[in-house]
Scaffold this motif. Structure first.
Motif, PDB file in Angstrom:
ATOM      1  N   LEU A 394       0.832  -1.199   0.000  1.00 22.40           N
ATOM      2  CA  LEU A 394       0.000   0.000   0.000  1.00 22.40           C
ATOM      3  C   LEU A 394       0.869   1.252   0.000  1.00 22.40           C
ATOM      4  N   ILE A 395       1.919   1.243   0.801  1.00 25.76           N
ATOM      5  CA  ILE A 395       2.828   2.391   0.852  1.00 25.76           C
ATOM      6  C   ILE A 395       3.513   2.580  -0.497  1.00 25.76           C
ATOM      7  N   ALA A 396       3.911   1.477  -1.134  1.00 24.39           N
ATOM      8  CA  ALA A 396       4.505   1.583  -2.469  1.00 24.39           C
ATOM      9  C   ALA A 396       3.501   2.152  -3.463  1.00 24.39           C
ATOM     10  N   HIS A 397       2.222   1.899  -3.219  1.00 23.10           N
ATOM     11  CA  HIS A 397       1.157   2.323  -4.131  1.00 23.10           C
ATOM     12  C   HIS A 397       0.799   3.798  -3.957  1.00 23.10           C
ATOM     13  N   ILE A 398       0.729   4.269  -2.687  1.00 22.03           N
ATOM     14  CA  ILE A 398       0.247   5.645  -2.462  1.00 22.03           C
ATOM     15  C   ILE A 398       1.317   6.570  -1.894  1.00 22.03           C
ATOM     16  N   GLY A 399       2.450   6.012  -1.456  1.00 20.15           N
ATOM     17  CA  GLY A 399       3.502   6.833  -0.873  1.00 20.15           C
ATOM     18  C   GLY A 399       3.427   6.858   0.646  1.00 20.15           C
ATOM     19  N   MET A 428      -7.182   6.604   3.931  1.00 15.81           N
ATOM     20  CA  MET A 428      -6.079   6.411   2.990  1.00 15.81           C
ATOM     21  C   MET A 428      -6.395   7.058   1.640  1.00 15.81           C
ATOM     22  N   GLU A 429      -7.622   6.921   1.198  1.00 15.81           N
ATOM     23  CA  GLU A 429      -8.010   7.507  -0.093  1.00 15.81           C
ATOM     24  C   GLU A 429      -7.976   9.023  -0.045  1.00 15.81           C
ATOM     25  N   GLY A 437     -10.430   0.958  -4.154  1.00 21.44           N
ATOM     26  CA  GLY A 437     -11.420  -0.118  -4.213  1.00 21.44           C
ATOM     27  C   GLY A 437     -10.867  -1.382  -4.836  1.00 21.44           C
ATOM     28  N   GLU A 438     -10.271  -1.279  -6.022  1.00 15.61           N
ATOM     29  CA  GLU A 438      -9.732  -2.455  -6.691  1.00 15.61           C
ATOM     30  C   GLU A 438      -8.506  -2.993  -5.967  1.00 15.61           C
ATOM     31  N   TRP A 439      -7.674  -2.088  -5.460  1.00 17.73           N
ATOM     32  CA  TRP A 439      -6.496  -2.515  -4.708  1.00 17.73           C
ATOM     33  C   TRP A 439      -6.927  -3.326  -3.479  1.00 17.73           C
ATOM     34  N   ARG A 473      -3.507  -8.801  -8.488  1.00 12.32           N
ATOM     35  CA  ARG A 473      -2.722  -8.093  -7.481  1.00 12.32           C
ATOM     36  C   ARG A 473      -1.543  -7.380  -8.129  1.00 12.32           C
ATOM     37  N   PRO A 474      -1.448  -6.064  -8.006  1.00 10.89           N
ATOM     38  CA  PRO A 474      -0.262  -5.367  -8.506  1.00 10.89           C
ATOM     39  C   PRO A 474       0.916  -5.577  -7.557  1.00 10.89           C
ATOM     40  N   HIS A 475       2.106  -5.729  -8.107  1.00  8.28           N
ATOM     41  CA  HIS A 475       3.312  -5.949  -7.306  1.00  8.28           C
ATOM     42  C   HIS A 475       4.375  -4.925  -7.673  1.00  8.28           C
ATOM     43  N   THR A 476       4.927  -4.295  -6.673  1.00  8.76           N
ATOM     44  CA  THR A 476       6.112  -3.457  -6.828  1.00  8.76           C
ATOM     45  C   THR A 476       7.270  -4.200  -6.187  1.00  8.76           C
ATOM     46  N   LEU A 477       8.303  -4.508  -6.968  1.00 11.07           N
ATOM     47  CA  LEU A 477       9.385  -5.350  -6.474  1.00 11.07           C
ATOM     48  C   LEU A 477      10.676  -5.039  -7.209  1.00 11.07           C
ATOM     49  N   ASP A 478      11.718  -5.785  -6.895  1.00 11.39           N
ATOM     50  CA  ASP A 478      12.975  -5.673  -7.626  1.00 11.39           C
ATOM     51  C   ASP A 478      13.483  -7.067  -7.964  1.00 11.39           C
ATOM     52  N   VAL A 479      14.408  -7.128  -8.925  1.00 14.13           N
ATOM     53  CA  VAL A 479      15.070  -8.363  -9.308  1.00 14.13           C
ATOM     54  C   VAL A 479      16.564  -8.089  -9.264  1.00 14.13           C
TER      55      VAL A 479
END
Length: 829
Positions: A394-399, A428-429, A437-439, A473-479
């Motif tokens: 959530l933090i990655a999504h909204i800051g 949060m919104e 909603g979708e998140w 599900r959206p994912h924020t990650l690294d490789v």
């Protein structure tokens, strides 16, 4: 003991709509609580409440040993009106007062008002653990989280006892204590801790602080108190800055109590912890980290859970996920334990991933929780670890700025009241300007976890959702990629669909080991590509990033459980990489998983001794290569003590001869050795009893029970009888017996107890509370007998209706793990 009906959500909603509790007065008479023959205590409760429909009827929750009197608005009610833990209150006025005088019974299962005796000095201790629905066994109440009220508590106790509770305690006469009136509290947060405590007191930023434990733990408590106080001060400062809201509950006491069911409980102003956190002997850094994290976790609850409480148990995640996330964040940002997120990966997320693989998996939020006891079953790695990982996403999504602003606004708006998922997301919104909603639907309201993989050749990162729980599900990650001990690339990736092309991944230098989610930013199973998996045994130890190493270990364990990785690969990797590991959380937790599950369950019986020998050799290497007396040496010695079958090494240690530096007088280490010897049949009952006489403490007596239960042959019958039929055993004694019972190689004897588990353990619900019995049912499950017949017995039990919710959940989860092992053996031989 007849099982009482559990409060349903519809009943709670109806009652909360009808009444408002304005004050609670509770007087407890613990006179005689320091005597073995005194099993009961007095309880007097006066409740004032309003009713917005005069003439209506509601009910009071009460589970006494005996009910002496019941007065509603000046009129005596018939004590016989108490049925199934409820008293009907009819013809209510606009303003009401009910007074209840009752005799209650001390508990031995860690719920209600639990009493324990310390054999080290014969002293008695009492503490209240009213989670989740045990408050009516201590005082009359309207027992649901959204009927909060201020409390005025008074206590009569033996004169040499000290009383600590939610409000500042003051002794007004010998044996008489008054606690300061509290802010509004939910019933399950109320506690009283009474006994001859050893105490260390301090103050920080105007907040009086206290740390307390049994008198026999005075020396280690005083030695370790400053570290705990330092964490407490740092956490207060961090939360004050972050939330902009001062701690609201007056004094802050932390009481380390005996025979505690959980790790800790966030009672406002008086947090209770299991007293094994006061280390009697040597403690590894990761153990101090765990205690530090637990302190920070419970402090976070003062705001999220205590100041604002969930309205009903289906929003449990609002309490636990937030505290779990904040504890790791605080540990990293405000204490010396900057490796806290690595610990989260191997200690918490692996727990949560295991919960996701079971049939009992559930969404983070929005579960049915139709009654309180059903809700209890969702206090697991999903509500804690997955919820915390979801908040990171959530933090990655909204800051982060929007997240903290939303949290602060939510806390201010609902202070001393209750909140819901919808309330939280609304703040949060508004803070982020983002529709969630979708998140929320994908991350909070849908069960399951995705599988993340990366192919460097094509530069494609993939996401595979579980078929049973499809979600976007959206994912924020690294490789990250590693070659010859060096990081050769690290690229960021965002997955908003089944796959994403990441040009930077394709264009990066070729790596020997490619690790998706290397910083462990998201919640997902990591599938290592074939070439990485082949390189792991030799190359894992060379990875310079401990977080990436932790992710690889988690991927290996998940891969074994999912039938994608041969367990022999993990044993081989352990033998090569583990002795070179420098992160103590990885060292401790990975060894625990191997010895506790992978080796005894996933490998054929004829290969187990060889695998244990690999573990023992790795432990010996770590011990020999470590500075004597260091915590790395301690971990090496402990793993060697658990895994070795070499009597020439273990027997002298059990006799306290030739011990590694720092362990010469460490009784807990000695019990590790004795338990292992007992499981191999290399010591007898007389030897175990002699060791116990050297350590006649609570811990020593538990060590004796575990070791005796581990003995092969006829000793199993004694242990099983003590476990399933001795009603005088405490919750911890039951755990100790169950934890040792399935040890050893005598499968022929153990096999005979499989059907007895399904008959005898569920029957213990007649005298053991749900919270305690759930743990016992997990520990006592015949997971050591990895055979189709065990799975068949599980299936038969689950098909019937003879299991309580707590036992059913334990059997479901243990059966799922058993079937993972059976599948692995079928796939890999």
């Amino acid at each position: 003991m007849r099982r009482m009906p559990s409060l349903t959500r519809s009943e709670a909603t109806e009652r909360a709509a009808l009444i408002t509790v304005t004050s609670m007065e509770v007087d407890l008479d613990l006179t005689g609580g320091d005597r073995d023959d005194h099993e009961e205590f007095g309880s007097r409760t006066t409740i004032r409440f309003t009713c917005n429909q005069p003439g209506a009827t509601t009910f009071l929750d009460l589970r006494p040993a005996a009910l002496e009197s019941l007065v509603l608005n000046g009129s005596e009610l018939d004590p016989a009106s108490l049925r199934d833990g409820r008293v009907e209150l009819a013809d209510l006025a606009a303003e009401n007062e009910v007074t209840v005088v009752a005799t209650m019974r001390y508990s031995r299962d860690g719920q209600g008002l639990h009493r324990a005796v310390d054999p080290a000095d014969g002293q008695h201790y009492v503490y209240g653990h009213l989670f989740l629905d045990a408050a009516p066994t201590v005082f009359a109440c309207f027992d649901q989280p959204d009927l909060k009220a201020p409390y005025a508590v008074t206590v009569t106790a033996p004169e040499h006892w000290t009383v600590v509770g939610n409000g500042a305690a003051m002794s007004t006469a010998p044996g008489r204590w008054e606690l300061a009136h509290t802010r509004p509290l939910a019933t399950y947060f109320v506690t009283v801790c009474a006994g001859p405590w050893a105490s260390v007191r301090s103050e920080h930023d105007g907040i009086p602080l206290g740390i307390h434990a049994r008198a026999s733990l005075r020396e280690p408590l005083e030695r370790q108190a400053e570290q705990m106080l330092e964490v407490t001060r740092a956490s207060f400062d961090y939360y004050h800055r972050l939330f902009g809201i001062r701690y609201p509950f007056g004094e802050y006491h932390q009481v380390f109590v005996p025979e505690f069911n959980a790790g800790a409980m966030e009672n406002p102003g008086c947090v209770t912890f299991r007293d094994t956190y006061v280390f009697r002997g040597a403690a590894a850094r990761d153990e101090v980290l765990t205690r530090t994290n637990t302190i920070a976790h419970e402090m976070a609850h003062m705001w999220f859970g205590d100041l604002v409480t969930m309205r009903w148990w289906d929003d449990l995640w609002l309490n636990e996920s937030f505290a779990e996330y904040m504890a790791h964040r605080t540990t990293v940002d405000a204490t010396e334990f900057t490796e806290g997120w690595v610990d989260s990966t191997v200690a918490r997320k692996m727990w949560g991933y295991a919960a996701e693989r079971t049939p009992s998996t559930h969404p983070v939020a929005g579960g049915a929780a139709l009654d309180a006891q059903a809700a209890l079953q969702d206090f697991d790695g999903i509500s804690y670890a997955k919820g915390a990982a979801t908040l990171r996403q959530l933090i990655a999504h909204i800051g982060d700025h929007a997240f903290i602003a939303g949290v602060s606004a939510y806390l201010r708006e609902h202070a001393y009241g209750n909140g819901t998922l919808a309330d939280f997301l609304g703040f949060m919104e508004r803070a982020s300007g983002t529709d969630l909603g979708e998140w929320s639907k994908a991350w909070l309201l849908t069960a399951g976890l995705d599988v993340i993989a990366a192919d460097q050749e094509s530069g494609v990162v993939t996401r595979e959702a579980p078929a049973a729980f499809p979600a976007d599900r959206p994912h924020t990650l690294d490789v990250a990629g590693f070659t010859a001990g060096a990081e050769v690339f690290r690229v960021e990736a965002t997955l908003t669909g089944p796959s994403a092309e990441v040009a930077a991944l394709r264009e990066a230098p070729r790596a020997e080991l490619v690790v998706p989610n290397a910083s462990d930013l998201t919640w997902a199973t990591v599938a290592l590509d074939p070439s990485t998996l082949q390189a792991v045994p030799q190359g894992l130890a060379t990875l310079p990033d401990p977080q990436a190493r932790a992710v690889v270990w988690a991927a290996l364990v998940d891969g074994v459980c999912l039938g994608r990785v041969d367990p022999r690969v993990v044993v081989d990797t352990f033998g090569r990489a583990w002795p070179q590991e420098d992160n103590e959380s990885v060292l401790n937790r990975v060894a625990g998983v191997l010895l506790g599950r992978l080796v005894p369950s996933f490998l054929p019986a004829e290969e187990e001794a060889g695998a244990r020998a690999v573990v023992a050799q790795a432990a010996a290497e770590l011990l020999d290569a470590s500075e004597p007396g260091s915590t790395r040496a301690l971990l090496g010695a402990r793993v060697l003590a658990r895994s070795s079958a070499d009597e020439a090494t273990l027997r002298p240690w059990a006799e306290r001869s030739g011990l590694p530096a720092g362990l010469e007088r460490d009784s807990d280490f000695r019990w590790l050795v004795v338990r292992n010897l007992a499981g191999h049949g290399l010591v007898d009952r007389d030897f175990i009893e002699r060791v116990r006489r050297d350590d006649d403490t609570l811990s020593g007596r538990l060590g004796e029970l575990t070791a005796r239960a581990a003995l092969p042959g006829e000793a199993k019958s004694w242990a099983w009888e003590q476990l399933t039929a001795n009603r005088e055993r405490s919750n911890y004694e039951l755990n100790a017996l169950a934890g040792g019972f399935w040890a050893g190689d005598d499968l022929e004897t153990l096999r005979g107890f499989v059907p007895r588990y399904f008959a005898d353990v569920p029957a213990m619900a007649q005298w053991v509370g749900a919270d305690a019995l759930g743990r016992v049912a997990t520990l006592a499950y015949p997971s050591r007998v990895v055979e189709p017949a065990t799975a068949d017995a599980s299936a038969e039990a689950l098909a019937g209706d003879g299991l309580t919710p707590a036992v059913r959940r334990s059997v479901v989860d243990a059966d799922s793990e058993l079937r993972e092992a059976l599948r692995s053996r079928a796939l890999f031989g």
